[in-house]
Enzyme design. Structure first.
Site, PDB file in Angstrom:
ATOM      1  N   PHE A 249       6.697  97.639  88.781  1.00  0.00           N
ATOM      2  CA  PHE A 249       7.525  96.468  89.091  1.00  0.00           C
ATOM      3  C   PHE A 249       9.000  96.802  89.054  1.00  0.00           C
ATOM      4  CE2 PHE A 249       4.811  92.778  89.795  1.00  0.00           C
ATOM      5  CZ  PHE A 249       3.601  93.429  89.682  1.00  0.00           C
ATOM      6  N   CYS A 260       2.844  82.633  93.495  1.00  0.00           N
ATOM      7  CA  CYS A 260       3.032  82.537  92.044  1.00  0.00           C
ATOM      8  C   CYS A 260       4.459  82.743  91.561  1.00  0.00           C
ATOM      9  CB  CYS A 260       2.079  83.511  91.358  1.00  0.00           C
ATOM     10  SG  CYS A 260       0.393  82.958  91.525  1.00  0.00           S
TER      11      CYS A 260
HETATM   12  C1  UDX Z   1      -3.854  78.294  92.725  1.00  0.00           C
HETATM   13  C2  UDX Z   1      -2.525  77.824  92.183  1.00  0.00           C
HETATM   14  O1  UDX Z   1      -1.692  77.581  93.313  1.00  0.00           O
HETATM   15  C3  UDX Z   1      -1.875  78.872  91.356  1.00  0.00           C
HETATM   16  O2  UDX Z   1      -0.711  78.347  90.748  1.00  0.00           O
HETATM   17  C4  UDX Z   1      -2.785  79.259  90.263  1.00  0.00           C
HETATM   18  O3  UDX Z   1      -2.240  80.376  89.580  1.00  0.00           O
HETATM   19  C5  UDX Z   1      -4.175  79.583  90.788  1.00  0.00           C
HETATM   20  O4  UDX Z   1      -4.704  78.578  91.673  1.00  0.00           O
HETATM   21  P1  UDX Z   1      -4.414  79.739  94.759  1.00  0.00           P
HETATM   22  O5  UDX Z   1      -5.848  79.912  94.476  1.00  0.00           O
HETATM   23  O6  UDX Z   1      -3.661  80.835  95.421  1.00  0.00           O
HETATM   24  O7  UDX Z   1      -3.587  79.448  93.462  1.00  0.00           O
HETATM   25  O8  UDX Z   1      -4.248  78.381  95.588  1.00  0.00           O
HETATM   26  P2  UDX Z   1      -5.019  78.038  96.915  1.00  0.00           P
HETATM   27  O9  UDX Z   1      -5.403  79.276  97.623  1.00  0.00           O
HETATM   28  O10 UDX Z   1      -4.215  76.996  97.577  1.00  0.00           O
HETATM   29  O11 UDX Z   1      -6.390  77.414  96.353  1.00  0.00           O
HETATM   30  C6  UDX Z   1      -6.470  76.108  95.874  1.00  0.00           C
HETATM   31  C7  UDX Z   1      -7.754  75.516  96.460  1.00  0.00           C
HETATM   32  O12 UDX Z   1      -8.033  74.260  95.848  1.00  0.00           O
HETATM   33  C8  UDX Z   1      -7.650  75.279  97.969  1.00  0.00           C
HETATM   34  O13 UDX Z   1      -8.725  75.908  98.609  1.00  0.00           O
HETATM   35  C9  UDX Z   1      -7.732  73.758  98.102  1.00  0.00           C
HETATM   36  O14 UDX Z   1      -8.427  73.358  99.272  1.00  0.00           O
HETATM   37  C10 UDX Z   1      -8.515  73.379  96.852  1.00  0.00           C
HETATM   38  N1  UDX Z   1      -8.305  72.010  96.369  1.00  0.00           N
HETATM   39  C11 UDX Z   1      -7.041  71.522  96.227  1.00  0.00           C
HETATM   40  C12 UDX Z   1      -9.429  71.263  96.018  1.00  0.00           C
HETATM   41  O15 UDX Z   1     -10.561  71.730  96.171  1.00  0.00           O
HETATM   42  N2  UDX Z   1      -9.254  70.014  95.528  1.00  0.00           N
HETATM   43  C13 UDX Z   1      -8.014  69.462  95.384  1.00  0.00           C
HETATM   44  O16 UDX Z   1      -7.900  68.319  94.948  1.00  0.00           O
HETATM   45  C14 UDX Z   1      -6.869  70.241  95.743  1.00  0.00           C
HETATM   46  C1  UDX Z   2       1.376  88.057  90.656  1.00  0.00           C
HETATM   47  C2  UDX Z   2       1.100  88.684  89.300  1.00  0.00           C
HETATM   48  O1  UDX Z   2       1.170  90.108  89.410  1.00  0.00           O
HETATM   49  C3  UDX Z   2      -0.301  88.276  88.818  1.00  0.00           C
HETATM   50  O2  UDX Z   2      -0.497  88.790  87.514  1.00  0.00           O
HETATM   51  C4  UDX Z   2      -0.369  86.753  88.781  1.00  0.00           C
HETATM   52  O3  UDX Z   2      -1.638  86.334  88.342  1.00  0.00           O
HETATM   53  C5  UDX Z   2      -0.098  86.184  90.159  1.00  0.00           C
HETATM   54  O4  UDX Z   2       1.192  86.618  90.612  1.00  0.00           O
HETATM   55  P1  UDX Z   2       0.839  88.526  93.169  1.00  0.00           P
HETATM   56  O5  UDX Z   2       1.916  87.516  93.389  1.00  0.00           O
HETATM   57  O6  UDX Z   2      -0.442  88.368  93.875  1.00  0.00           O
HETATM   58  O7  UDX Z   2       0.479  88.598  91.579  1.00  0.00           O
HETATM   59  O8  UDX Z   2       1.393  89.968  93.610  1.00  0.00           O
HETATM   60  P2  UDX Z   2       2.290  91.096  92.913  1.00  0.00           P
HETATM   61  O9  UDX Z   2       1.654  92.373  93.211  1.00  0.00           O
HETATM   62  O10 UDX Z   2       2.580  90.750  91.507  1.00  0.00           O
HETATM   63  O11 UDX Z   2       3.676  91.026  93.754  1.00  0.00           O
HETATM   64  C6  UDX Z   2       4.415  89.850  93.694  1.00  0.00           C
HETATM   65  C7  UDX Z   2       5.626  90.024  94.601  1.00  0.00           C
HETATM   66  O12 UDX Z   2       6.545  90.958  94.024  1.00  0.00           O
HETATM   67  C8  UDX Z   2       5.315  90.537  96.010  1.00  0.00           C
HETATM   68  O13 UDX Z   2       6.097  89.809  96.934  1.00  0.00           O
HETATM   69  C9  UDX Z   2       5.770  91.987  95.975  1.00  0.00           C
HETATM   70  O14 UDX Z   2       6.226  92.413  97.241  1.00  0.00           O
HETATM   71  C10 UDX Z   2       6.918  91.931  94.978  1.00  0.00           C
HETATM   72  N1  UDX Z   2       7.145  93.185  94.254  1.00  0.00           N
HETATM   73  C11 UDX Z   2       6.193  93.637  93.391  1.00  0.00           C
HETATM   74  C12 UDX Z   2       8.367  93.835  94.408  1.00  0.00           C
HETATM   75  O15 UDX Z   2       9.217  93.411  95.193  1.00  0.00           O
HETATM   76  N2  UDX Z   2       8.605  94.963  93.683  1.00  0.00           N
HETATM   77  C13 UDX Z   2       7.678  95.466  92.816  1.00  0.00           C
HETATM   78  O16 UDX Z   2       7.936  96.502  92.194  1.00  0.00           O
HETATM   79  C14 UDX Z   2       6.435  94.797  92.675  1.00  0.00           C
END
Ligand code: UDX
Ligand code: UDX
Length: 434
Positions: A249, A260
């Site tokens: 990182f 996130c």
């Molecule tokens: C989500 C949160 O955004 C993130 O902050 C957390 O860390 C993990 O869960 P993510 O899985 O990436 O992350 O979100 P998303 O891919 O949007 O999945 C949420 C799902 O919930 C979607 O498929 C959506 O259709 C569903 N959903 C949403 C329900 O089934 N019921 C609801 O009322 C709202």
């Molecule tokens: C992150 C956290 O790593 C994970 O633990 C949490 O549950 C969800 O959020 P994610 O967002 O899927 O996971 O990807 P990650 O690999 O962490 O990268 C996050 C962002 O940081 C990306 O846009 C990546 O391009 C950027 N990044 C990462 C940098 O710019 N520099 C780095 O050295 C590492």
């Protein structure tokens, strides 16, 4: 243990398949019918390496199934993982609408004891709201508990991260909830951390915000390096050899995107401010991250002088490699700005083009999508690297040189070796080094 996964998105679907693979009986549910239909046929609606074969394996074993009915999933489960999205509102607060509505539906269908587990990243004290909501709306005398089990899955390696967790954080407030969750994660009992719920919720936000801080820190240092003859990659290497810092990182570039980091940093700032804590450190982390786009656009203008009507190849649309997710991807702001400046864009990404077309539909000659990076660079006045897919690192650059109108590369992720591309005659602009 009968487990219900509410929300089968990037986190929920991986969690459902991972728990099924550990031998649990899992039922997944989602409001989007298409996601359920595809998952039932063994086709994930999103790209995650290794997810499709694991889904098909467990469908065949018969310990995972999917339903569009939230009520059915609740009634047939002992434990409910809430994985619905918790998006960010303009003012930085987290939109808890979905968590609240799911809590109400659980209350109305409490046909036996249930353990409700927050998997989605939620603001600290959310468990109190879930408990209050269920007590308010429940129609039976059945008991329930609330717990926190935050996810640490990185997109692009979510299956691997689920199968090899470095820690399982369990936030509980009853012995019964603790036994259930320790039982579910028995396979990883050597790395389970038991805390109260507030602590578990803060571990999640604090971890993501710290990782985001590392990224903004090295991006700040990269600006210093660009004003001197320093090389930010060697600075990061030198820093990272200190085990207290570590090499991860510390990759300077276009900053962090995804569903996130941007949201969690702002949510923690808001949470702290609401509790009367000065969160300036994290406000600067957020500011430095946003600044990456401006710094990159300045490089494009410096290289091209006039952007209007220029053909610009944009390679990489997902927020990071090995995912199709474009949420908060730097490419979105960069494309928006370049279109506003009148550029004609030639876009390519190995996985994320379908999702990006929903934001920037194809429009001749402004927005064109191509099936290969070579088609995208054909006749281009400049090539931008926005996401560091290995496919770009491995490109035949002499072929790229022949195809482009002008040999100009502005690289936001430092994927090439400067001397190699410059020896081929490219003008090469990169991050944090000459
Ligand atoms: C989500 C949160 O955004 C993130 O902050 C957390 O860390 C993990 O869960 P993510 O899985 O990436 O992350 O979100 P998303 O891919 O949007 O999945 C949420 C799902 O919930 C979607 O498929 C959506 O259709 C569903 N959903 C949403 C329900 O089934 N019921 C609801 O009322 C709202
Ligand atoms: C992150 C956290 O790593 C994970 O633990 C949490 O549950 C969800 O959020 P994610 O967002 O899927 O996971 O990807 P990650 O690999 O962490 O990268 C996050 C962002 O940081 C990306 O846009 C990546 O391009 C950027 N990044 C990462 C940098 O710019 N520099 C780095 O050295 C590492």
């Amino acid at each position: 243990m009968k487990i219900g996964i509410i929300g089968t998105g990037y986190v929920g679907l991986v969690t459902a398949v991972g728990l099924a693979d550990m031998g649990h009986d899992v039922i997944g549910t989602d409001t989007v019918r298409e996601k359920i239909e595809k998952a039932s046929k063994g086709i994930p609606h999103l790209y995650e390496p290794g997810l499709d074969e694991l889904l098909r394996k467990n469908l065949k074993r018969g310990n995972i199934r999917f339903t569009h009915s939230l009520v059915k999933a609740i009634q047939e489960s002992d434990v409910l993982f809430v994985c619905v999205n918790t998006p960010q509102k303009e003012d930085g607060t987290t939109d808890m609408t979905y968590v609240e509505s799911v809590s109400r539906t659980i209350a109305e269908n409490l046909n036996s004891y249930k353990l409700i587990v927050e998997k989605s990243t939620v603001p600290v004290r959310t468990s109190l709201w879930i408990r209050r909501t269920i007590n308010l709306y429940k129609r039976s005398d059945e008991d329930f508990d609330v717990a926190s089990n935050p996810e640490f899955l990185r997109e692009g390696s979510a299956v691997q991260d689920f199968m090899n967790p470095e820690r399982i954080v369990i936030g509980v407030e009853s012995e019964r909830a603790k036994e259930i969750l320790v039982g579910i994660y028995k396979k990883f009992e050597d790395r389970i951390l038991i805390t109260n719920i507030d602590t578990a919720e803060i571990i999640k936000h604090a971890s993501n915000s710290f990782l985001a801080t590392k990224i903004s820190y090295i991006n700040l240092i990269s600006e210093l390096c660009e004003k001197t003859d320093a090389d930010v990659e060697l600075v990061a290497k030198g820093m990272g050899q200190d085990s207290r810092i570590g090499p991860q990182f510390l990759k300077a570039g276009l900053g962090y995107g995804g569903s996130c980091f941007p949201k969690d940093v702002r949510a923690l700032i808001k949470m702290g401010e609401d509790l009367g804590v000065d969160m300036n450190l994290l406000s600067d982390v957020d500011k430095i991250n946003k600044q990456r786009i401006k710094v990159f656009l300045q490089k494009i203008k410096k290289a091209l002088w006039i952007v209007k009507k220029k053909k610009i190849a944009v390679l990489g649309l997902s927020f990071k490699p090995e995912t199709d997710d474009i949420r908060n991807a730097p490419g979105i702001s960069i494309i928006k700005e370049l279109l506003a400046d009148g550029a004609n864009l030639r876009l390519y990404d190995p996985k994320a083009m379908d999702k990006m077309k929903k934001i920037f539909p194809p429009k001749i000659p402004k927005i064109l999508y191509f099936q290969s990076p070579f088609e995208a660079v054909e006749g281009a006045d400049a090539m931008l690297i926005i996401t560091e897919w290995n496919e770009f690192r491995d490109m035949d650059m002499s072929k790229v040189r022949e195809l482009m109108a002008n040999p100009i590369i502005i690289d936001g992720r430092n994927v090439f070796k400067p001397e190699e591309v410059r020896n081929l005659g490219f003008e090469y602009y990169l991050v944090g080094k000459k």
